[in-house]
Scaffold this motif. Structure first.
Motif, PDB file in Angstrom:
ATOM      1  N   ILE A  16       2.086   1.020  -9.175  1.00  0.00           N
ATOM      2  CA  ILE A  16       2.535   2.343  -9.603  1.00  0.00           C
ATOM      3  C   ILE A  16       3.938   2.230 -10.206  1.00  0.00           C
ATOM      4  N   GLY A  17       4.173   2.947 -11.284  1.00  0.00           N
ATOM      5  CA  GLY A  17       5.489   2.966 -11.911  1.00  0.00           C
ATOM      6  C   GLY A  17       6.451   3.861 -11.145  1.00  0.00           C
ATOM      7  N   CYS A  18       7.737   3.652 -11.364  1.00  0.00           N
ATOM      8  CA  CYS A  18       8.743   4.411 -10.614  1.00  0.00           C
ATOM      9  C   CYS A  18       8.725   5.894 -10.971  1.00  0.00           C
ATOM     10  N   ASP A  19       8.457   6.253 -12.220  1.00  0.00           N
ATOM     11  CA  ASP A  19       8.400   7.668 -12.587  1.00  0.00           C
ATOM     12  C   ASP A  19       7.224   8.370 -11.905  1.00  0.00           C
ATOM     13  N   ALA A  20       6.076   7.693 -11.868  1.00  0.00           N
ATOM     14  CA  ALA A  20       4.904   8.268 -11.199  1.00  0.00           C
ATOM     15  C   ALA A  20       5.151   8.381  -9.698  1.00  0.00           C
ATOM     16  N   ALA A  21       5.795   7.375  -9.111  1.00  0.00           N
ATOM     17  CA  ALA A  21       6.100   7.422  -7.678  1.00  0.00           C
ATOM     18  C   ALA A  21       7.024   8.597  -7.363  1.00  0.00           C
ATOM     19  N   ALA A  22       8.014   8.819  -8.211  1.00  0.00           N
ATOM     20  CA  ALA A  22       8.930   9.951  -8.017  1.00  0.00           C
ATOM     21  C   ALA A  22       8.191  11.273  -8.144  1.00  0.00           C
ATOM     22  N   ARG A  23       7.257  11.343  -9.074  1.00  0.00           N
ATOM     23  CA  ARG A  23       6.464  12.572  -9.260  1.00  0.00           C
ATOM     24  C   ARG A  23       5.601  12.849  -8.024  1.00  0.00           C
ATOM     25  N   VAL A  24       5.036  11.802  -7.442  1.00  0.00           N
ATOM     26  CA  VAL A  24       4.243  11.951  -6.217  1.00  0.00           C
ATOM     27  C   VAL A  24       5.094  12.583  -5.122  1.00  0.00           C
ATOM     28  N   GLY A 109      -3.694  11.339   6.322  1.00  0.00           N
ATOM     29  CA  GLY A 109      -2.401  11.567   5.678  1.00  0.00           C
ATOM     30  C   GLY A 109      -2.005  10.459   4.728  1.00  0.00           C
ATOM     31  N   GLY A 110      -2.786   9.384   4.690  1.00  0.00           N
ATOM     32  CA  GLY A 110      -2.529   8.290   3.757  1.00  0.00           C
ATOM     33  C   GLY A 110      -3.701   8.150   2.801  1.00  0.00           C
ATOM     34  N   LEU A 111      -3.420   8.151   1.504  1.00  0.00           N
ATOM     35  CA  LEU A 111      -4.471   8.032   0.492  1.00  0.00           C
ATOM     36  C   LEU A 111      -4.137   6.921  -0.497  1.00  0.00           C
ATOM     37  N   PRO A 112      -5.165   6.218  -0.960  1.00  0.00           N
ATOM     38  CA  PRO A 112      -4.928   5.217  -1.996  1.00  0.00           C
ATOM     39  C   PRO A 112      -4.624   5.908  -3.325  1.00  0.00           C
ATOM     40  N   ILE A 113      -3.905   5.245  -4.189  1.00  0.00           N
ATOM     41  CA  ILE A 113      -3.630   5.774  -5.531  1.00  0.00           C
ATOM     42  C   ILE A 113      -4.385   4.895  -6.520  1.00  0.00           C
ATOM     43  N   ARG A 114      -5.361   5.509  -7.195  1.00  0.00           N
ATOM     44  CA  ARG A 114      -6.160   4.801  -8.196  1.00  0.00           C
ATOM     45  C   ARG A 114      -6.093   5.529  -9.523  1.00  0.00           C
ATOM     46  N   ILE A 115      -5.889   4.759 -10.579  1.00  0.00           N
ATOM     47  CA  ILE A 115      -5.947   5.279 -11.940  1.00  0.00           C
ATOM     48  C   ILE A 115      -7.039   4.490 -12.652  1.00  0.00           C
ATOM     49  N   ASP A 116      -8.013   5.208 -13.206  1.00  0.00           N
ATOM     50  CA  ASP A 116      -9.136   4.564 -13.898  1.00  0.00           C
ATOM     51  C   ASP A 116      -9.785   3.480 -13.039  1.00  0.00           C
ATOM     52  N   GLY A 117      -9.917   3.745 -11.757  1.00  0.00           N
ATOM     53  CA  GLY A 117     -10.569   2.817 -10.849  1.00  0.00           C
ATOM     54  C   GLY A 117      -9.711   1.671 -10.360  1.00  0.00           C
ATOM     55  N   ARG A 138      -3.022  14.856  -1.496  1.00  0.00           N
ATOM     56  CA  ARG A 138      -4.016  15.138  -2.543  1.00  0.00           C
ATOM     57  C   ARG A 138      -3.379  15.860  -3.731  1.00  0.00           C
ATOM     58  N   ALA A 139      -2.528  16.824  -3.447  1.00  0.00           N
ATOM     59  CA  ALA A 139      -1.852  17.553  -4.532  1.00  0.00           C
ATOM     60  C   ALA A 139      -1.010  16.592  -5.365  1.00  0.00           C
ATOM     61  N   ALA A 140      -0.343  15.668  -4.701  1.00  0.00           N
ATOM     62  CA  ALA A 140       0.499  14.695  -5.398  1.00  0.00           C
ATOM     63  C   ALA A 140      -0.339  13.769  -6.278  1.00  0.00           C
ATOM     64  N   GLY A 145      -2.671  12.423 -12.149  1.00  0.00           N
ATOM     65  CA  GLY A 145      -3.958  12.056 -12.733  1.00  0.00           C
ATOM     66  C   GLY A 145      -4.687  10.969 -11.972  1.00  0.00           C
ATOM     67  N   ALA A 146      -4.327  10.769 -10.714  1.00  0.00           N
ATOM     68  CA  ALA A 146      -5.006   9.771  -9.889  1.00  0.00           C
ATOM     69  C   ALA A 146      -6.315  10.344  -9.360  1.00  0.00           C
TER      70      ALA A 146
END
Length: 155
Positions: A16-24, A109-117, A138-140, A145-146
């Motif tokens: 995950i990129g730092c911008d996406a992590a911050a958005r989460v 409370g813990g979810l994987p982050i997947r983009i395009d599988g 889930r909202a994050a 777009g995960a």
């Protein structure tokens, strides 16, 4: 230790990129405010390394490590921390063995982050109820777009 002569010495791993992590972090906190709860939220990259963390003022201090470990567990195994007991099923040895492992979280409370599988990390939320923690996560994920489907969480 024999190795495949066609195997690469260097292997790339999507993270995950730092911008996406911050958005989460941002979206999880916004959702927590809407629910009227205070949380700790962590993002781990696909290697389980801490990529981002945020604690809302007043969130339980004890939940700091829990949020980080939820992200670590989801990133490392590629499925929801809340699915652990279902995945292990009837195997009592696995239930006892895995739950005794440091940093492994076996509740929601813990979810994987997947983009395009592709697994790129995990998010962990702690401080509210299990359902509220997962709703924030889930909202994050939706905000970046995960994938948030049940199939995605099962690995």
């Amino acid at each position: 230790m024999a190795s495949d002569p066609h195997e690469s010495v260097v292997v790339s791993q999507a993270v995950i990129g730092c911008d996406a992590a911050a958005r989460v972090l941002e979206v999880a906190v916004v959702h927590a405010r809407q629910l009227g709860v205070r949380i700790n939220v962590a993002v781990a990259d696909s290697g389980g390394n801490l990529a981002a963390f945020l604690r809302m003022p007043g969130a339980f201090v004890q939940s700091i490590d829990i949020a980080i470990d939820k992200a670590y567990t989801a990133a490392g195994f590629g499925f929801s921390t809340g699915d652990w007991m279902q995945v292990i099923g009837h195997d009592e040895g696995m239930k006892l063995g895995f739950s005794a492992r440091p940093r492994l979280v076996v509740f929601g409370g813990g979810l994987p982050i997947r983009i395009d599988g592709v697994l790129i990390g995990g998010v962990g939320v702690s401080g509210a109820s299990e359902a509220q923690d997962e709703a924030c996560a889930r909202a994050a994920l939706a905000a970046i777009g995960a994938e948030v489907t049940q199939d995605n969480e099962q690995g």
